[in-house]
Design a protein around this motif. Sequence first.
Motif, mmCIF file in Angstrom:
data_model
loop_
_atom_site.group_PDB
_atom_site.id
_atom_site.type_symbol
_atom_site.label_atom_id
_atom_site.label_comp_id
_atom_site.label_asym_id
_atom_site.label_seq_id
_atom_site.Cartn_x
_atom_site.Cartn_y
_atom_site.Cartn_z
ATOM 1 N N TYR A 205 0.811 -1.222 0.000
ATOM 2 C CA TYR A 205 0.000 0.000 0.000
ATOM 3 C C TYR A 205 0.846 1.274 0.000
ATOM 4 C CZ TYR A 205 -4.125 -2.799 1.265
ATOM 5 O OH TYR A 205 -5.154 -3.715 1.287
ATOM 6 N N THR A 206 2.158 1.150 0.214
ATOM 7 C CA THR A 206 2.991 2.344 0.435
ATOM 8 C C THR A 206 4.156 2.410 -0.554
ATOM 9 O OG1 THR A 206 4.196 1.078 2.142
ATOM 10 C CG2 THR A 206 2.407 2.523 2.881
ATOM 11 N N PRO A 207 3.884 2.597 -1.828
ATOM 12 C CA PRO A 207 4.968 2.608 -2.828
ATOM 13 C C PRO A 207 5.899 3.805 -2.717
ATOM 14 C CG PRO A 207 2.884 3.279 -3.820
ATOM 15 C CD PRO A 207 2.557 2.812 -2.443
ATOM 16 N N ARG A 208 5.485 4.867 -2.026
ATOM 17 C CA ARG A 208 6.327 6.057 -1.892
ATOM 18 C C ARG A 208 7.209 6.013 -0.639
ATOM 19 N NH1 ARG A 208 1.761 10.718 -3.184
ATOM 20 N NH2 ARG A 208 0.758 9.628 -4.932
ATOM 21 N N LEU A 209 7.139 4.921 0.093
ATOM 22 C CA LEU A 209 7.859 4.813 1.359
ATOM 23 C C LEU A 209 9.370 4.926 1.142
ATOM 24 C CD1 LEU A 209 6.876 4.317 4.288
ATOM 25 C CD2 LEU A 209 7.537 1.928 3.980
ATOM 26 N N THR A 210 9.990 5.840 1.895
ATOM 27 C CA THR A 210 11.448 5.998 1.825
ATOM 28 C C THR A 210 12.123 5.605 3.138
ATOM 29 O OG1 THR A 210 11.317 8.324 2.502
ATOM 30 C CG2 THR A 210 11.261 7.856 0.133
ATOM 31 N N HIS A 211 11.397 5.719 4.268
ATOM 32 C CA HIS A 211 11.942 5.394 5.579
ATOM 33 C C HIS A 211 10.987 4.445 6.299
ATOM 34 C CE1 HIS A 211 14.159 8.997 4.553
ATOM 35 N NE2 HIS A 211 14.963 8.833 5.586
ATOM 36 N N ASN A 235 10.670 2.503 -2.914
ATOM 37 C CA ASN A 235 11.672 3.576 -2.998
ATOM 38 C C ASN A 235 12.450 3.671 -1.691
ATOM 39 O OD1 ASN A 235 11.052 4.824 -5.635
ATOM 40 N ND2 ASN A 235 9.050 5.152 -4.697
ATOM 41 N N LEU A 236 12.501 2.588 -0.958
ATOM 42 C CA LEU A 236 13.047 2.581 0.390
ATOM 43 C C LEU A 236 14.512 3.019 0.400
ATOM 44 C CD1 LEU A 236 11.614 1.867 3.016
ATOM 45 C CD2 LEU A 236 12.694 -0.377 2.917
ATOM 46 N N ARG A 237 14.801 4.056 1.243
ATOM 47 C CA ARG A 237 16.165 4.547 1.407
ATOM 48 C C ARG A 237 16.744 4.167 2.774
ATOM 49 N NH1 ARG A 237 14.697 5.621 -3.080
ATOM 50 N NH2 ARG A 237 15.213 7.443 -4.335
ATOM 51 N N LYS A 238 15.861 4.062 3.770
ATOM 52 C CA LYS A 238 16.322 3.796 5.132
ATOM 53 C C LYS A 238 15.442 2.723 5.768
ATOM 54 C CE LYS A 238 17.190 6.073 9.584
ATOM 55 N NZ LYS A 238 17.157 7.362 10.333
ATOM 56 N N LEU A 239 16.091 1.678 6.307
ATOM 57 C CA LEU A 239 15.373 0.574 6.942
ATOM 58 C C LEU A 239 15.975 0.311 8.318
ATOM 59 C CD1 LEU A 239 13.353 -1.804 6.827
ATOM 60 C CD2 LEU A 239 15.154 -3.156 5.726
ATOM 61 N N LEU A 265 20.925 0.968 6.611
ATOM 62 C CA LEU A 265 20.342 -0.254 7.177
ATOM 63 C C LEU A 265 20.764 -0.374 8.636
ATOM 64 C CD1 LEU A 265 18.831 -2.949 7.015
ATOM 65 C CD2 LEU A 265 20.956 -4.004 6.194
ATOM 66 N N ARG A 266 19.775 -0.329 9.525
ATOM 67 C CA ARG A 266 20.009 -0.558 10.955
ATOM 68 C C ARG A 266 19.269 -1.827 11.324
ATOM 69 N NH1 ARG A 266 22.072 4.328 12.566
ATOM 70 N NH2 ARG A 266 21.287 6.176 11.505
ATOM 71 N N ILE A 267 19.997 -2.789 11.856
ATOM 72 C CA ILE A 267 19.390 -4.076 12.156
ATOM 73 C C ILE A 267 19.876 -4.601 13.500
ATOM 74 C CG2 ILE A 267 21.153 -5.183 10.708
ATOM 75 C CD1 ILE A 267 19.177 -7.480 10.284
ATOM 76 N N SER A 268 18.933 -5.079 14.298
ATOM 77 C CA SER A 268 19.237 -5.716 15.571
ATOM 78 C C SER A 268 18.652 -7.122 15.536
ATOM 79 C CB SER A 268 18.623 -4.906 16.721
ATOM 80 O OG SER A 268 18.792 -5.581 17.952
ATOM 81 N N ALA A 269 19.496 -8.127 15.796
ATOM 82 C CA ALA A 269 19.052 -9.525 15.762
ATOM 83 C C ALA A 269 19.624 -10.260 16.959
ATOM 84 C CB ALA A 269 19.486 -10.188 14.454
ATOM 85 N N LYS A 270 19.120 -11.470 17.206
ATOM 86 C CA LYS A 270 19.633 -12.245 18.338
ATOM 87 C C LYS A 270 19.413 -13.736 18.107
ATOM 88 C CE LYS A 270 15.376 -11.290 20.953
ATOM 89 N NZ LYS A 270 14.824 -10.686 22.188
ATOM 90 N N TYR A 271 20.319 -14.505 18.702
ATOM 91 C CA TYR A 271 20.229 -15.955 18.849
ATOM 92 C C TYR A 271 20.502 -16.750 17.571
ATOM 93 C CZ TYR A 271 17.877 -14.352 23.074
ATOM 94 O OH TYR A 271 17.569 -13.705 24.234
ATOM 95 N N GLU A 272 20.180 -16.226 16.390
ATOM 96 C CA GLU A 272 20.427 -16.948 15.139
ATOM 97 C C GLU A 272 21.838 -16.624 14.657
ATOM 98 O OE1 GLU A 272 18.562 -19.039 13.287
ATOM 99 O OE2 GLU A 272 16.788 -19.055 14.572
ATOM 100 N N ASN A 273 22.804 -17.536 14.881
ATOM 101 C CA ASN A 273 24.206 -17.247 14.571
ATOM 102 C C ASN A 273 24.488 -17.069 13.090
ATOM 103 O OD1 ASN A 273 24.905 -17.206 17.228
ATOM 104 N ND2 ASN A 273 26.006 -19.146 17.245
#
Length: 589
Positions: A205-211, A235-239, A265-273
Amino acid sequence: MSITQLEHLSNEIFYEIFDYLDGCFVYSIFSNLNIRFKYLCNDSSLPLKLNLSWTSKSTFEYYYNYIIIPNLNRIISLHIPNPLAIKSILSLFSINNSFIRLESINFGRINAAHITSLLTHLKKLPRLFSLSININNPKYDTHIIFQLIFLLPVLKYCKISSENDESMFSIPILARKNEQQESSIEYLIINSICEFDQLIAILSYTPRLTHLSCHSLYIGNDQIQIPIIVTTTTNLRKLSIELDATPFHIFKTFVSKISFQLEVLRISAKYENSYLDAKQWQQLISCHMPHLRIFDFQFKSQLCDDEMKSIEYDKLIEQFNNKFWYERKWFFTYQNCRGDYGPFKIFYSTRPYRRNYYKLYERTTDNLDISTYQDNSMHSCRHILIINQWTNVNCSIQFPYATKLTLNGGFVDNIPLLIRSLSSIISLTQITDLVLEYNYLFMNKFLMLLQYLPNIKSLTIPQTSIIQTHDLSENEIETILIISKRNHIKKISIIDRECCTLKQLHFLFDLCPQIEYLTINLAEIYEDIIIEFLISKMKENNYRFFLLCLARWNANIDMIKKIHLIINREKLLDNYSLELFKDNIYLWC
């Protein structure tokens, strides 16, 4: 040397000053000073930013009658965190095209049942660019709520929050391109649990999404299907996402379809090596993220006593030490830490990326720096979390603008050392929000903390055991008297399942006489006594203490009736509102 007096400043300068202030504050302070300021405050060209934060009911009604109603066409932003004030506003009038200049709405907890009506009227606003809402009881018609949000014609920024412990989204994927259903949203923040397939539906629904920012993303279905309509319109620039035990191959499948324009790209994950497989990351970034400038990565892994697994872990981390990462100036480090459930490792980026919060853990060994790069000043960080027995008087990192402090762990052993360590990284007088996540804290240490943090306005205490009600020593009584005259604590939250005793509540009101807003758990055994005491405090303090939240897992309409009965029987309050919001009862006077 001539001295310029305030009234000699030009109107234009005052307009600039007013732009930084709450509109209600401007009216209250300036409108009755003299004829000139009365004219300035009533100038129709002056936009009003209204922040109706935590105020008493009578003050709110004054603002409503004398500021809001006469100036609907001047209001450009409306911020109301109080759920009862929100309901009051929505019951008094509709937010419709009378608000011709309204650009931003920020509402705290609001029942899902009321949101549908609100969003229907918001479609008529020609300049509504920003919407932030916290949805209470989110299972109610969520597919309708989100589709109405997507239909807001000029919305650019949308922040959706919920305290629900389940995914609140239930919307179908937009199966074919339909411009009438496509949203204008460019910035989307989801502060709630969300499943992958529902996030994919949102993207349709959000094709203009950049962030895009998602607080807690998890896999509800192993068979993730990315429709063509999502992959061809992004059009995603920041995730920015926090992943909850999600396999890397699922994340890779998802992100590879939407990341070609990605810059951050900012990502936080855990437990899955598998997230520590540097070669997989290099391939993903090289093939699908050619424009990526910032890679902000954090991974948490539980450790065990198996020495071989620990060696394998260290080998995985060493893979991030090569030319690919150096060329992009992406550097990492890790800490061996200890938590409530045993030892763990934190592997994270060390570049000075903008972070709102930062965690300092109790170390079991020294850091291993994979690079030598480290910025010593975290200017964007506002929230510092101290985990377990962290102390470090020689810590090199500075947090010059931190205003919130969380102290976490089973107990604190050495308050003076902790204070010395904190004072080396933050300004103690700047801290206005304190969260004590200790299981136990001696009274003298609790009081010592408050003495060194004199400007606290909000205090959160998850455990009632922190509030010791033993016979106080003369020194403790004297300290309490000093603190009570100096502290600025207006908001207290005690979110333990154990209810405060009457003695503990007496102590809190003696220690913090400026309390305005109190949240406590209500146990059935103390119910009538506690309720009557707290309501009497509201009246006794001339309504300085005006908002009470009673948390109870089985809160229901019968409890509402009982509180009405207590108030009317004892004639405790005249003008008040009482409402049930999920598991919380709010009383506002």
